[in-house]
Motif scaffolding. Structure first.
Motif, PDB file in Angstrom:
ATOM      1  N   LEU A 132       0.807  -1.221   0.000  1.00  0.00           N
ATOM      2  CA  LEU A 132       0.000   0.000   0.000  1.00  0.00           C
ATOM      3  C   LEU A 132       0.840   1.271   0.000  1.00  0.00           C
ATOM      4  O   LEU A 132       0.302   2.357  -0.213  1.00  0.00           O
ATOM      5  N   ALA A 133       2.138   1.147   0.224  1.00  0.00           N
ATOM      6  CA  ALA A 133       3.004   2.319   0.097  1.00  0.00           C
ATOM      7  C   ALA A 133       3.078   2.783  -1.355  1.00  0.00           C
ATOM      8  O   ALA A 133       3.479   3.915  -1.632  1.00  0.00           O
ATOM      9  N   GLN A 134       2.665   1.916  -2.286  1.00  0.00           N
ATOM     10  CA  GLN A 134       2.741   2.248  -3.709  1.00  0.00           C
ATOM     11  C   GLN A 134       1.520   3.020  -4.207  1.00  0.00           C
ATOM     12  O   GLN A 134       1.537   3.486  -5.350  1.00  0.00           O
ATOM     13  N   VAL A 135       0.474   3.133  -3.399  1.00  0.00           N
ATOM     14  CA  VAL A 135      -0.762   3.758  -3.893  1.00  0.00           C
ATOM     15  C   VAL A 135      -1.162   4.940  -3.018  1.00  0.00           C
ATOM     16  O   VAL A 135      -0.739   5.058  -1.867  1.00  0.00           O
ATOM     17  N   ARG A 136      -2.021   5.812  -3.588  1.00  0.00           N
ATOM     18  CA  ARG A 136      -2.473   7.007  -2.884  1.00  0.00           C
ATOM     19  C   ARG A 136      -3.630   6.713  -1.928  1.00  0.00           C
ATOM     20  O   ARG A 136      -3.831   7.429  -0.955  1.00  0.00           O
ATOM     21  N   GLU A 137      -4.403   5.679  -2.209  1.00  0.00           N
ATOM     22  CA  GLU A 137      -5.563   5.372  -1.373  1.00  0.00           C
ATOM     23  C   GLU A 137      -5.121   4.869  -0.006  1.00  0.00           C
ATOM     24  O   GLU A 137      -4.052   4.249   0.141  1.00  0.00           O
ATOM     25  N   THR A 138      -5.958   5.118   1.000  1.00  0.00           N
ATOM     26  CA  THR A 138      -5.645   4.720   2.371  1.00  0.00           C
ATOM     27  C   THR A 138      -5.996   3.255   2.598  1.00  0.00           C
ATOM     28  O   THR A 138      -6.829   2.677   1.879  1.00  0.00           O
ATOM     29  N   PRO A 139      -5.395   2.619   3.615  1.00  0.00           N
ATOM     30  CA  PRO A 139      -5.773   1.246   3.956  1.00  0.00           C
ATOM     31  C   PRO A 139      -7.256   1.115   4.280  1.00  0.00           C
ATOM     32  O   PRO A 139      -7.871   0.088   3.974  1.00  0.00           O
ATOM     33  N   GLU A 140      -7.845   2.142   4.887  1.00  0.00           N
ATOM     34  CA  GLU A 140      -9.271   2.089   5.232  1.00  0.00           C
ATOM     35  C   GLU A 140     -10.135   2.041   3.974  1.00  0.00           C
ATOM     36  O   GLU A 140     -11.139   1.323   3.923  1.00  0.00           O
ATOM     37  N   GLU A 141      -9.762   2.807   2.947  1.00  0.00           N
ATOM     38  CA  GLU A 141     -10.513   2.779   1.689  1.00  0.00           C
ATOM     39  C   GLU A 141     -10.409   1.412   1.018  1.00  0.00           C
ATOM     40  O   GLU A 141     -11.403   0.873   0.495  1.00  0.00           O
ATOM     41  N   LEU A 142      -9.209   0.857   1.037  1.00  0.00           N
ATOM     42  CA  LEU A 142      -9.015  -0.466   0.449  1.00  0.00           C
ATOM     43  C   LEU A 142      -9.805  -1.523   1.221  1.00  0.00           C
ATOM     44  O   LEU A 142     -10.452  -2.394   0.622  1.00  0.00           O
ATOM     45  N   ALA A 143      -9.759  -1.451   2.560  1.00  0.00           N
ATOM     46  CA  ALA A 143     -10.481  -2.421   3.381  1.00  0.00           C
ATOM     47  C   ALA A 143     -11.982  -2.348   3.138  1.00  0.00           C
ATOM     48  O   ALA A 143     -12.670  -3.375   3.088  1.00  0.00           O
TER      49      ALA A 143
END
Length: 251
Positions: A132-143
């Protein structure tokens, strides 16, 4: 939901290349050190630029994942995964690092991706799908997206999740509990709480109790023993409480 590459390192990479070119052009003939520094700066910037500008796609939808990134390319249906998990990647010092998304391949997974990780709950071989360090979205958005589309296959097992006032940030010092072992126990407990599965909770509680009965390993530098003991006591209580909920994710 389509994720977007994090390009925050792009300006620094460009600066390294431009600075190296300028230094190289200004270097006098015969002066080796400035030339080596310039070439090193150009090489470093070029490597970062290639990584940042490389084609990237990571989309999450009702049918599965569409992935186009270095080392992993393909469209994967949800039924090609036995499980997916979001976890804090382990670091060499034992502390949790940036979150990453793991997938446990099912029988229908096409050959190609190599399993280089383990599912944080049961240790099954898993593929690292995304750092996830490679993307702009937050872990919460992905979850939230994975909870919506992957359903029960997905587990959010990050150790950074909150638990109604339970403090999981421990002081480091001499002669403390070994950090990687404590992080592992907490990660498994948090994953069990997130799944809201009674059998998984009891298994996680049993693992904590067995580890404490055998004696948690002590390292020259580790987590404060009193803080860890108090946190594990409360985690065990939460794992026993059938009404406890670690977190709620909006669909």
């Amino acid at each position: 939901m389509e994720l977007h590459r994090n390009r925050s390192s792009l300006p620094l990479a460009i600066l390294c290349v431009v600075g190296g070119v300028v230094l190289l052009s200004c270097s006098r003939e015969g002066r080796v050190l400035p030339i080596l520094v310039a070439l090193g700066s150009i090489a470093l910037g070029a490597v970062v630029l290639v990584g940042v500008l490389r084609p990237f796609r990571f989309a999450i939808g009702p049918e599965g994942l569409d992935v186009r990134r270095s080392g992993l390319r393909g469209t994967y249906r949800w039924d090609q995964f036995d499980a997916l998990a979001l976890e804090d990647a382990p670091r060499q010092d034992g502390r949790p690092g940036a979150p990453r998304l793991l997938g446990v391949p099912a029988a229908g997974m096409p050959p190609g991706p190599k399993a280089t990780a383990q599912h944080p709950v049961d240790g099954r071989a898993a593929i690292e799908l995304l750092d996830l360090a490679q993307v702009r979205e937050t872990p919460e958005e992905l979850a939230a997206a994975l909870t919506r589309f992957a359903g029960d296959r997905f587990t959010d097992s990050r150790t950074s999740l909150g638990l109604d006032g339970l403090e999981l940030e421990f002081t480091e010092g001499l002669r403390g509990y070994r950090m990687d072992r404590v992080n592992e126990l907490i990660r498994r407990a948090r994953a069990a709480l997130a799944r809201d599965d009674r059998s998984a909770r009891l298994a996680a509680r049993s693992e904590i109790e067995q580890a404490r009965a055998a004696g948690l390993p002590v390292a020259l530098r580790g987590y404060n023993t009193g803080q860890v003991d108090a946190a594990l006591d409360r985690l065990c209580a939460a794992l026993t409480d059938e009404s406890a909920t670690d977190r709620k994710t909006a669909p």
